[in-house]
Scaffold this motif. Sequence first.
Motif, short mmCIF file in Angstrom:
data_model
loop_
_atom_site.label_atom_id
_atom_site.label_comp_id
_atom_site.label_asym_id
_atom_site.label_seq_id
_atom_site.Cartn_x
_atom_site.Cartn_y
_atom_site.Cartn_z
N LYS A 51 0.77 -1.15 -0.01
CA LYS A 51 -0.04 -0.01 0.07
C LYS A 51 0.90 1.30 -0.11
CE LYS A 51 -4.25 -2.01 2.27
NZ LYS A 51 -5.04 -2.06 3.13
N VAL A 52 2.00 1.28 0.72
CA VAL A 52 2.79 2.42 0.75
C VAL A 52 3.56 2.59 -0.47
CG1 VAL A 52 5.19 3.23 1.68
CG2 VAL A 52 3.43 2.28 3.12
N GLU A 53 3.88 1.46 -1.39
CA GLU A 53 4.19 1.53 -2.70
C GLU A 53 3.16 2.02 -3.62
OE1 GLU A 53 5.27 -2.43 -3.69
OE2 GLU A 53 7.06 -2.17 -2.59
N ASP A 54 1.80 1.93 -3.44
CA ASP A 54 0.84 2.55 -4.03
C ASP A 54 0.82 4.04 -3.92
OD1 ASP A 54 0.06 0.00 -5.04
OD2 ASP A 54 -1.53 -0.10 -3.86
N VAL A 55 1.16 4.42 -2.72
CA VAL A 55 1.18 5.99 -2.36
C VAL A 55 2.37 6.61 -3.04
CG1 VAL A 55 1.60 7.54 -0.37
CG2 VAL A 55 -0.29 5.69 -0.13
N VAL A 56 3.31 6.00 -3.10
CA VAL A 56 4.76 6.48 -3.82
C VAL A 56 4.24 6.63 -5.33
CG1 VAL A 56 6.97 5.95 -4.31
CG2 VAL A 56 6.28 5.67 -2.09
N ALA A 57 3.55 5.64 -5.92
CA ALA A 57 3.37 5.63 -7.30
C ALA A 57 2.51 6.69 -7.51
CB ALA A 57 2.73 4.29 -7.68
N ALA A 58 1.27 6.86 -6.67
CA ALA A 58 0.46 7.79 -6.96
C ALA A 58 1.20 9.36 -6.96
CB ALA A 58 -0.87 8.00 -5.78
N ALA A 59 2.19 9.28 -5.87
CA ALA A 59 2.86 10.76 -6.00
C ALA A 59 3.79 10.92 -7.11
CB ALA A 59 3.85 10.66 -4.63
N ASP A 113 1.78 12.16 -9.62
CA ASP A 113 1.06 13.74 -9.09
C ASP A 113 -0.44 13.35 -9.17
OD1 ASP A 113 1.34 15.89 -8.18
OD2 ASP A 113 1.42 17.07 -10.17
N ASN A 114 -1.00 12.65 -8.41
CA ASN A 114 -2.26 12.17 -8.45
C ASN A 114 -2.81 12.69 -7.15
OD1 ASN A 114 -4.80 11.14 -8.52
ND2 ASN A 114 -4.56 9.38 -9.57
N ARG A 115 -2.97 14.04 -7.21
CA ARG A 115 -3.36 14.66 -5.79
C ARG A 115 -4.70 14.09 -5.12
NH1 ARG A 115 -2.08 20.07 -3.64
NH2 ARG A 115 -3.36 20.23 -1.77
N ALA A 116 -5.69 13.93 -6.10
CA ALA A 116 -7.06 13.35 -5.44
C ALA A 116 -6.88 11.89 -4.89
CB ALA A 116 -8.06 13.41 -6.92
N ARG A 117 -6.24 11.42 -5.88
CA ARG A 117 -5.94 9.78 -5.38
C ARG A 117 -4.86 9.85 -3.76
NH1 ARG A 117 -2.18 5.65 -8.87
NH2 ARG A 117 -1.51 4.14 -7.09
N LEU A 118 -4.00 10.63 -3.74
CA LEU A 118 -3.33 10.86 -2.52
C LEU A 118 -4.21 11.22 -1.35
CD1 LEU A 118 -0.15 12.31 -3.94
CD2 LEU A 118 -0.38 10.06 -2.82
N GLU A 119 -5.01 12.19 -1.55
CA GLU A 119 -5.80 12.61 -0.57
C GLU A 119 -6.86 11.87 -0.14
OE1 GLU A 119 -7.42 16.16 -2.43
OE2 GLU A 119 -5.78 17.70 -1.76
N THR A 120 -7.36 10.86 -0.96
CA THR A 120 -8.25 9.74 -0.47
C THR A 120 -7.51 8.72 0.14
OG1 THR A 120 -9.52 9.89 -2.45
CG2 THR A 120 -9.71 7.84 -1.42
N LYS A 121 -6.29 8.48 -0.31
CA LYS A 121 -5.40 7.55 0.70
C LYS A 121 -5.24 8.02 1.99
CE LYS A 121 -3.03 3.85 0.99
NZ LYS A 121 -3.74 2.36 1.09
#
Length: 142
Positions: free
Chosen positions: A17-25, A28-36
């Motif tokens: 899941k942390v890897e997914d957050v890094v991938a979203a970063a 530059d997927n801000r909406a996905r990061l804020e949801t996470k």
Amino acid sequence: MKALSEQLSELAERARKVEDVVAAAREDNRARLETKQRELQQSVAEGKARADQRITAARETERKRWNALHASVDKWFTELRSDADKHRAERDVRKAQRRADMLEEDAVNTINLALYVLDQAEYAVIDAVVARADADDLTQHS
């Protein structure tokens, strides 16, 4: 209490899941990061509740140690998040850049702490397995 293998599986899933957050970063997927981020707030609260339950069940000496550790870690993360919230609204570019640099450094330090704790967890697992083997050997020879 969960078996060690179950806890290790859960740890591996969380690492993914942390890897997914890094991938979203990276994307530059801000909406996905804020949801996470919202999901993680819930997960942190649930994890703290589970840890509190385990601490309550522990012996008094262990309970005091775990309570102190959790309080220290909670305080540190609360201060990091509080500082981030205070400065999030800044519009000064230099200040915002400096703040982003500091938060990136905090993330690196948090990852380093997690890696250190993982090493300690691995050591504790090995210690537990060796202690169980010793106890089983003594049982068989008595």
